[in-house]
Write an enzyme that holds these catalytic residues in place. Structure first.
Site, PDB file in Angstrom:
ATOM      1  CG  ASP A  12     -79.115  32.809  -1.778  1.00 24.46           C
ATOM      2  OD1 ASP A  12     -78.644  33.856  -2.261  1.00 24.46           O
ATOM      3  OD2 ASP A  12     -79.422  31.832  -2.491  1.00 24.46           O
ATOM      4  CB  SER A  13     -82.454  34.762  -3.972  1.00 21.87           C
ATOM      5  OG  SER A  13     -81.353  34.078  -4.541  1.00 21.87           O
ATOM      6  CE1 TYR A  44     -85.431  37.017  -3.380  1.00 22.26           C
ATOM      7  CE2 TYR A  44     -83.703  38.081  -2.082  1.00 22.26           C
ATOM      8  CZ  TYR A  44     -84.924  37.420  -2.155  1.00 22.26           C
ATOM      9  OH  TYR A  44     -85.629  37.170  -0.994  1.00 22.26           O
ATOM     10  N   GLY A  45     -81.710  38.021  -8.860  1.00 23.29           N
ATOM     11  CA  GLY A  45     -80.798  38.651  -9.833  1.00 23.29           C
ATOM     12  C   GLY A  45     -81.443  39.563 -10.860  1.00 23.29           C
ATOM     13  CG  ASN A  76     -72.592  37.520  -4.665  1.00 21.96           C
ATOM     14  OD1 ASN A  76     -71.488  38.032  -4.725  1.00 21.96           O
ATOM     15  ND2 ASN A  76     -72.753  36.280  -4.242  1.00 21.96           N
ATOM     16  CD  GLU A 154     -81.159  27.229  -8.857  1.00 24.85           C
ATOM     17  OE1 GLU A 154     -82.278  26.837  -9.207  1.00 24.85           O
ATOM     18  OE2 GLU A 154     -80.980  28.241  -8.143  1.00 24.85           O
ATOM     19  CB  CYS A 186     -73.233  34.874  -8.778  1.00 23.71           C
ATOM     20  SG  CYS A 186     -74.823  34.002  -8.813  1.00 23.71           S
ATOM     21  CB  THR A 187     -74.936  32.147  -4.247  1.00 24.31           C
ATOM     22  OG1 THR A 187     -75.996  32.349  -5.195  1.00 24.31           O
ATOM     23  CG2 THR A 187     -75.045  33.134  -3.107  1.00 24.31           C
TER      24      THR A 187
HETATM   25  N1  DGL Z   1     -78.160  34.261  -5.006  1.00 23.77           N
HETATM   26  C1  DGL Z   1     -78.079  35.100  -6.159  1.00 23.77           C
HETATM   27  C2  DGL Z   1     -76.787  35.914  -6.111  1.00 23.77           C
HETATM   28  O1  DGL Z   1     -75.819  35.524  -5.518  1.00 23.77           O
HETATM   29  C3  DGL Z   1     -78.152  34.299  -7.437  1.00 23.77           C
HETATM   30  C4  DGL Z   1     -79.513  33.716  -7.703  1.00 23.77           C
HETATM   31  C5  DGL Z   1     -80.573  34.763  -7.889  1.00 23.77           C
HETATM   32  O2  DGL Z   1     -80.552  35.488  -8.916  1.00 23.77           O
HETATM   33  O3  DGL Z   1     -81.393  34.875  -7.015  1.00 23.77           O
HETATM   34  O4  DGL Z   1     -76.743  36.968  -6.676  1.00 23.77           O
END
Ligand code: DGL
Length: 270
Positions: A12-13, A44-45, A76, A154, A186-187
């Protein structure tokens, strides 16, 4: 080594993918799991698809050095913008979170009106809409980005008035769309389930992409006879690209259990 004994790789990010890991632990408690959180480059979003693809290639390159049997793109945003690209590059079995969440949403909806919330990158890609309408083209999909939900989850702003107000604002348009199903794309959003239910109403079915993905991981491993057979020893390993302390502090809340050892790696080497 017997292929089934190998670990499931999950990336994941950052910390968010631990909601997927939590579900994998629940559904497949004896699997070896190797997690990578790209904490140095999170989030990453808001990033462009090109950058997310580039980062995801490095994330998978690292996991592939760990001898994994399957890699789950838990993010995601990365699943939305990079999965097809990654599948062309890597030979390893790869899966994302968009298709499992979409399948579950199609199954759940009775009125054919589904809402999707996610990061800006996920919503812009329209990948949930495409995946849902690939299964049933008559379904109407309404999607909206809720980027602040990531920071709120978070920061543990779960039961705060401010979070409720932000959710009210973000979800106001969606509330008018007469949806009966909402995908948490989204996670981080499973942590805000209570607030989302409070705003959207109890009648809406929430689809947790993290949970649906873990169900799919189990099905895939069973289909290919790759479920780890030995129940006596298993390990959970965590790697990050920035200092581990913050990951541990937030991650334990996302995972719902102690995280003992986290190793920092230099992701630029991959
Ligand atoms: N993990 C990202 C997602 O599920 C959320 C956090 C991010 O923006 O990196 O899209």
């Amino acid at each position: 080594m017997n292929l089934s004994q190998k670990a499931i790789g999950i990336f994941d990010s950052g910390v968010g993918g631990l909601t997927v890991v939590k579900q994998v632990f629940e559904k497949l408690p004896f699997e070896n799991v190797i997690y990578f959180g790209d904490t140095a480059r999170t989030p990453y979003g808001p990033r462009s698809p090109e950058i997310v693809r580039k980062f995801s290639v490095q994330d998978i390159s690292f996991l592939s050095t760990q001898g994994v049997k399957l890699i789950v793109v838990a993010c995601n945003t990365a699943s939305a913008v990079a999965l097809d690209y990654l599948k062309k590059i890597f030979q390893l079995p790869l899966m994302g979170v968009i298709v499992p969440g979409s399948k579950a949403a199609v199954k759940a909806t009775k009125n054919g009106r589904i809402g999707v919330i996610g990061t800006a990158g996920t919503i812009r890609s329209e990948s949930y809409t495409k995946a849902i309408q690939k299964i049933d083209k008559n379904i109407k999909v309404f999607s909206y980005p809720c980027p602040l939900f990531v920071s709120l989850a978070e920061e543990s702003y779960i039961n705060k008035k401010a979070t409720y107000l932000i959710a009210e604002e973000y979800l106001a348009t969606l509330k008018k769309k007469k949806i009966d199903t909402l995908v948490l794309g989204c996670t981080h959003y499973p942590l805000l389930k209570n607030v989302i239910v409070k705003v959207m109403g109890k009648k809406i079915t929430l689809i947790d992409s993290a949970e649906e993905t873990a169900i799919e991981v189990k099905k895939i491993l069973e289909r290919y006879d790759l479920v780890k057979t030995s129940r006596f020893s298993y390990s959970h390993k965590y790697y990050v690209s920035d200092f581990p302390e913050k990951f541990i502090q937030i991650g334990e809340r996302f995972l719902g259990e102690r995280i003992k050892v986290v190793k920092k790696i230099d992701i630029n080497k991959y």
